[in-house]
Every structure is written in C-alpha cells, then in structure tokens.
Design an enzyme around this catalytic site. Structure first.
Site, PDB file in Angstrom:
ATOM      1  N   GLU A 161      -1.240  43.216 -75.274  1.00 40.12           N
ATOM      2  CA  GLU A 161      -1.012  42.920 -73.851  1.00 40.12           C
ATOM      3  C   GLU A 161      -2.280  42.999 -73.020  1.00 40.12           C
ATOM      4  OE1 GLU A 161       1.887  45.848 -72.890  1.00 40.12           O
ATOM      5  OE2 GLU A 161       3.577  44.632 -73.584  1.00 40.12           O
ATOM      6  N   SER A 200      10.375  45.638 -64.299  1.00 37.50           N
ATOM      7  CA  SER A 200      10.928  45.008 -63.095  1.00 37.50           C
ATOM      8  C   SER A 200      11.272  43.546 -63.339  1.00 37.50           C
ATOM      9  CB  SER A 200       9.950  45.141 -61.941  1.00 37.50           C
ATOM     10  OG  SER A 200       8.691  44.596 -62.304  1.00 37.50           O
ATOM     11  N   THR A 254       3.832  50.007 -81.778  1.00 38.14           N
ATOM     12  CA  THR A 254       5.101  49.509 -81.255  1.00 38.14           C
ATOM     13  C   THR A 254       5.388  48.206 -81.872  1.00 38.14           C
ATOM     14  OG1 THR A 254       4.683  50.327 -79.139  1.00 38.14           O
ATOM     15  CG2 THR A 254       6.471  48.802 -79.323  1.00 38.14           C
TER      16      THR A 254
END
Lengths: 383, 383
Positions: A259, A383, A179
């Site tokens: 991450e 979110s 990605t």
C-alpha cells in the site's frame, strides 16, 4: 494458470455479495486427488481470527479437501457468532462437495471487528461449487484481493510435476507471517509431513523475511495442497527448492504491491554471527520509520540505518560497520565514506547492504518506504 | 525561568555559527555550587554519539561543573575526529571556567554522520562563557532546538528548593530514552547517589514511556545537576516526586511538539499482570503504523489495537479485552461494543484505554499519530 496449474485442482472465484462494490469476493479451491494431503502455517499473532482458529484444527490430520477464502471481512474479534459463520462456511462447502467439513479450510480477509453475514457466505459457497473448473484459478486470485491493485499468482515447473500459487496482501505485512493469504498447490505425490517440512523451510526464508510495515495480521495463512495427480514423489530438497521459488516470487509480488509504497527495498545483511542475528538487524532497519521516510525522499540517510541497528541485541561493533546504498558505500567502519550525493535512489528497486564484519551469516529482509500514500490509504481504510 | 530557576546556576545560549541559518545553536549551563553533584542517564542505543561516549566517563564520579550542548550536528558516526571535537569542546569550557574538563558534560543533536567544526565549537564555548547569567536559561532552551517549534522548559517549586529544566526533541522519540536532550537543575543539597536514584525513578515513568515514533536516538541524555545552594536536603521521596513532575511536564511538551503530529495519544493499559507487561502492551500499540495512521484519519479502528497487542508476550486473553477510545467502549470482551461512530477523534488529545483483565498493574504510554507531515518532515530532514 495459478492454483489450477497443477493437475487435480479445480477452482472458482465469484461475487458473493460480501463486498458492497459487487467485486469478486469469494474463492473456492478443491483438491480432486487422488491424494488430499496438506500443510499450513498461520499467523503467530495471539489475536487470531475465527477462520484461523477453525483452520488450525482442520490441518491437524494433514488432510484437506477444499479451502474457502473470502475478502470483504476478516471475521476477527467477532465473538462466537463469528465462529459460527466460519463453521457454516465450511459446512456449506462440505455439503456441496460431498466431503467432511473437518477437511475444509477457511480464510478471511478485510476489516477486523465487522460481522460477516453467514447466509451470504453459505449461498456464495454453494454457488461457487457449481462453477468449479480447472481454469478457475485466475478468478480465485482476484476474489481474494482487498487493497491489492493486482492479483498475484505463480507457477513453477518441476520434472513432471508443478507448483502453483496465489496470494493476496498489500499492507500489514510483517513477520510470522504477513497480512496475507496464500494458497499453494502441487500435483506432486507427497505426504502431509513432507509437505509441512517443505512449507516451513520455504516460508522461513521468503514470507517471514517480508516486512512491509511491521504490522502483524490476525488472519495470515499459507496453505499447501497436494493432489498426487502427477504420480511423482520428488525428493524433499528438490520439492523444497521449487516451493521456495514459488514463495519468493509471490513474496516479491506482495512487496511490489504494498500500500502506497514508492520503493521496494531489499536490506541485505552480511557478516552476522547467525542467520537470526542477520534477520534481527535487517528487520530493525525495515521497521524504522525515519529510515523509511528518508528512502521515500530519495535521501541516503545512512545514519538512520546505524541508529536502527544499534537497538538490536545482535553481536557486532557499530564502529566496524559498512553501509552501501544502491552500490555506493556511504559509511565505512562507522564513519562517512563516499559522498551521499553519489547515491541514486530514484529507482523503485532499492538495495541497502549492511556489512557487520562479525561473522559469516547473512539474510535479506524485504520492505517498503513510508510514504504519503501509505498514510492516506491507512487513515481511510475503514471509511 | 528554566534551568536557571534554582539558585546556583548560570546559563547562556548563543549563535556559534554551527547552524547555517544563524539561529542559536550552543548552550552552556554552569553549576556555581556550593555543591556540584550530578547524575545522568543515556540512550541505550549501542550506536552512541561521541558526546555520549565522553559524558558516560565524566558522570562516573558524580561530579559535574558544567554542561555544553549544541544543536546543528549530532557528532555521531564521525570517528576519532568527532571524538576530538567533543574533547576540545569540554576543554574549552574547562579553560574558560577554571574547572577540570573531566567535570564537563557535552551533548550534541542534529544530523548523524556530519563532522562538526572543532574551532567553531571552541570559539562558541569561549563566547558563551562570557555571557553567563542567572537569566540565561531561556536562551539556552532555544539554543538546543532542532526541528522543535518551541522551547520546552519547566520549574517545580519544592519547600525552599526548586527543580528547573529544559528539553529538546521532536522526533526519534522512543524508549530508553527518546531523541532528546534534557537538563534538569536543582538547588537542593543532595549527593550524586541520591540524585541518581531519583533520576532513574523519574525517567522510568516519564521519558521512558514516551514513544513518538519507535525510533531510538544515538544522542539521548538526561542530566540532573544539583548546586546545594538552597542549603536544604529534602527526603528522597519528596525530591523524586518533584523531579518526576518536572520530567512528566517536559515529556508532555515533547509529545505536543512531535514532528508532524496532529494527535497526542495517551495509551492507558489497565489490568496487566506487571508494570512491564502494561508497558509492553502500550508500546506495541504506540508503534503500530496502521493504528497511528487510523488516528490521523480520526478513525477509531479498535481492530488494529487488538492486532497490535496480540503480538506481545504479556499474559492476557485477547477475548477478554475491552478497548475504549475517548470514553466510548468500542470493544468489549474482544467483540464489537458501542458503534464506532460515537467516538469523536477530532480533538488533539486522544485517550485509548485498554483493559486486559489479567491483573492489577497499569501504565500509560504517550505517542503521536502517523501523518503526512511526519512523512514529509522526515523525508526532507537532511536536504
């Protein structure tokens, strides 16, 4: 000093208002020539974002004047409206730069399924075009960041020419490609078909061997732009070597910023029959959640390595395999060897060596551990 | 009422001292006949534990008198010494029961790479053989637990005959098969070749569609023992249906007890060209760490579903796909549909429906979410 390190390139990175945070979110890289040759490789995911669909058409003739990259939205699964936004982005750049939109690549990154605002993109591109400088590479590298904690750039010096580059990517890192968005530039004077050969050779042994979490993106693109401004045409092997060094450097920067990761794991496979076998074996370990969780816990659980490689089709005898972790051979010929207590997994850099004793081929896969922070970041992303 | 529910079976579960905790760790299930026909399916992992290597030989003639199962150690990658322990275990059961060791199956579960103590196993088997009763099934189901939080048992009533079963497994649950040991019993009077057909048909649509974490074990075994004590030979389709119901019930118990999981996710794929395509599509989602982390965070991130299925070879057009989550269609024809805020992911039971619109085949894959507890349990397992 990044994509603007080689002569012939200008760049800008701005806050166009795509990200609600007000952070930099739009980059423009322009090739001022004299040559405008280019090559690109794309995600092999069949679910392709709109900018991928667009860019795959642009690259066909090997000529590219500029590339627009935005963070703040992937423009993937956004239907015909989304494709119109990509088209409008390219048209805006073409209009501002006085080039054809058929020579403008577009890349997007961010959340899948959210519609981008075409007007915001257009105004951003027009604004960026007024701020192009030969010192704009660093802002561009910041503008393409999503969950990246730092910009990723590289410069490799050739003999009178340079390769520069920038990359973004912090998750969904998996083969073919990861990605990530990568822009590489060079002032070497090489035609598109040579750039294409060099780029495919370089990505095959670098970005394609980075597998952070086994998740393949919909938006990956690695682009190489050549200005010819150095007036030098290095031999293919020399240029490929420099380009591979640039790609490897960026790939390791992506791995180091994955991450939530607490270990950067190099899985080196030796003694395979073919390179592809070595890659398959390494990747099976890189994608094994139990192995990755064990490394997070500093647990040299070599049984999970063998359980993972046993699922592959690569030819080898599991009961001849040796496994070493950070220099300690914990498994010899499919049996316990040195006590696992001797393995120190506290450093971030982790080396797992798998010796198959089946042939002469080898490959290294770069991955990360599975951590609480990975789960947290990826359960909260939208979110 | 579990493996001893059908007539003709006795069982025991004891604490043999394999687990340091003193918990039950050894189970013995004996088929008293009059028939002793059997079938079994094994992990397709090429890295096979010693009891798998042994049991694959035992099952060849379709005759099995007894099965010994231990927790507390997988006896995998333990070399010739480990194989000797398995052999000694079978010999102990054969001696105690007055049968041939070539008719005794062995299963082991626990950490890979640790040597089991043959003497402890032998004494445990001899002790268990003195405690066999027709009420011993519940202790047996407890004795095979590792990180399972509860025993898993089932009874299905046929017309004058029964199918009983027990299972263990809480992680490393993946296809072909999962990290699990399953023993099924029946008092139906069926020959080994019929049992084998029924067992393969039943596992193909149950255990093989359970994919908790994509990690395939080295020790999986599903065994079916038939005593013939009911004196009834049901038709193949009737028996297969009952056996499939028993396997499905146990598979869902395994899913519900998966390590650290907070959601039980059924991924239903409709409109595929073939069953295999539907399974491939469902599995690609079940193995996507980003999707699984999103579900943990109650985030209906359908973009990750499409990014996952785009990596498959199954024939379909990504831009015709519909995705619904818990009854809300969030993606229609590859574009955003109902607002994701309408999806309630707070219940543990989660339903993801993927409509490919490419054909008539369908399949459901059962998986779990990726949670902090999963990472914690699997980083600490060996310590």
């Amino acid at each position: 000093m990044t994509v603007t390190a080689p002569a012939g390139f200008e760049s800008a990175g701005i806050a166009a208002g795509i990200k609600r945070s007000g952070a930099l979110d739009l980059a423009l890289v322009v090739n001022r020539g004299p040559s405008q040759q280019a090559a690109a490789v794309f995600t092999s995911n069949r679910a392709k974002a709109n900018p991928i669909i667009w860019s795959q058409q642009v690259i066909v003739d090997g000529r590219v004047s500029a590339i627009v990259l935005n963070s703040g939205g992937a423009n993937c699964f956004t239907g015909p409206e989304g494709f119109q936004v990509t088209h409008r982005t390219a048209e805006a750049a073409a209009s501002a730069l006085g080039v054809s939109s058929a020579d403008v690549l577009v890349c997007s990154t961010g959340l899948i399924g959210d519609q981008l605002d075409g007007e915001v993109l257009e105004e951003g591109v027009l604004s960026a075009a007024t701020r192009l400088t030969t010192a704009g590479g660093d802002d561009a590298a910041r503008a393409i960041m999503t969950t990246d904690t730092r910009p990723k750039t590289v410069v490799i010096e050739g003999d009178g020419w340079r390769v520069g580059g920038m990359a973004k990517g912090a998750g969904m890192l998996a083969p073919g490609l990861a990605t990530m968005l990568v822009v590489l530039t060079t002032d070497a004077d090489l035609p598109a078909e040579v750039l294409d050969r060099a780029l495919r050779a370089a990505t095959r042994v670098t970005f394609d061997r980075l597998d952070s979490d086994g998740c393949m993106s919909t938006n990956d693109q690695v682009t190489l732009l050549a200005s010819g401004a150095a007036g030098i045409a290095p031999p293919l092997d020399v240029f490929t070597e420099a380009l591979t060094a640039a790609c490897r450097d960026l790939a390791l920067q992506l791995q180091a910023d994955a991450e939530g990761a607490s270990h950067d794991i190099a899985i080196e496979v030796r003694g395979a029959v073919t390179d592809d076998d070595a890659v398959e074996v390494g990747r099976s370990v890189a994608r094994n959640s139990l192995f990755k969780a064990a490394i997070f816990g500093n647990d040299p659980n070599w049984g999970r390595v063998l359980a993972a490689i046993g699922t592959t089709q690569a030819p080898f005898d599991p009961y001849l395999v040796d496994v070493s972790m950070n220099g300690v051979r914990v498994c010899h010929a499919g049996r316990p060897d040195a006590p696992r207590e001797l393995v120190d997994l506290t450093p971030r850099a982790t080396h797992v060596l798998i010796e198959l004793h089946a042939g002469e081929a080898s490959a290294t896969i770069f991955t990360n551990d599975l951590t609480h922070d990975y789960v947290h970041e990826n359960s909260a992303y939208a979110s």
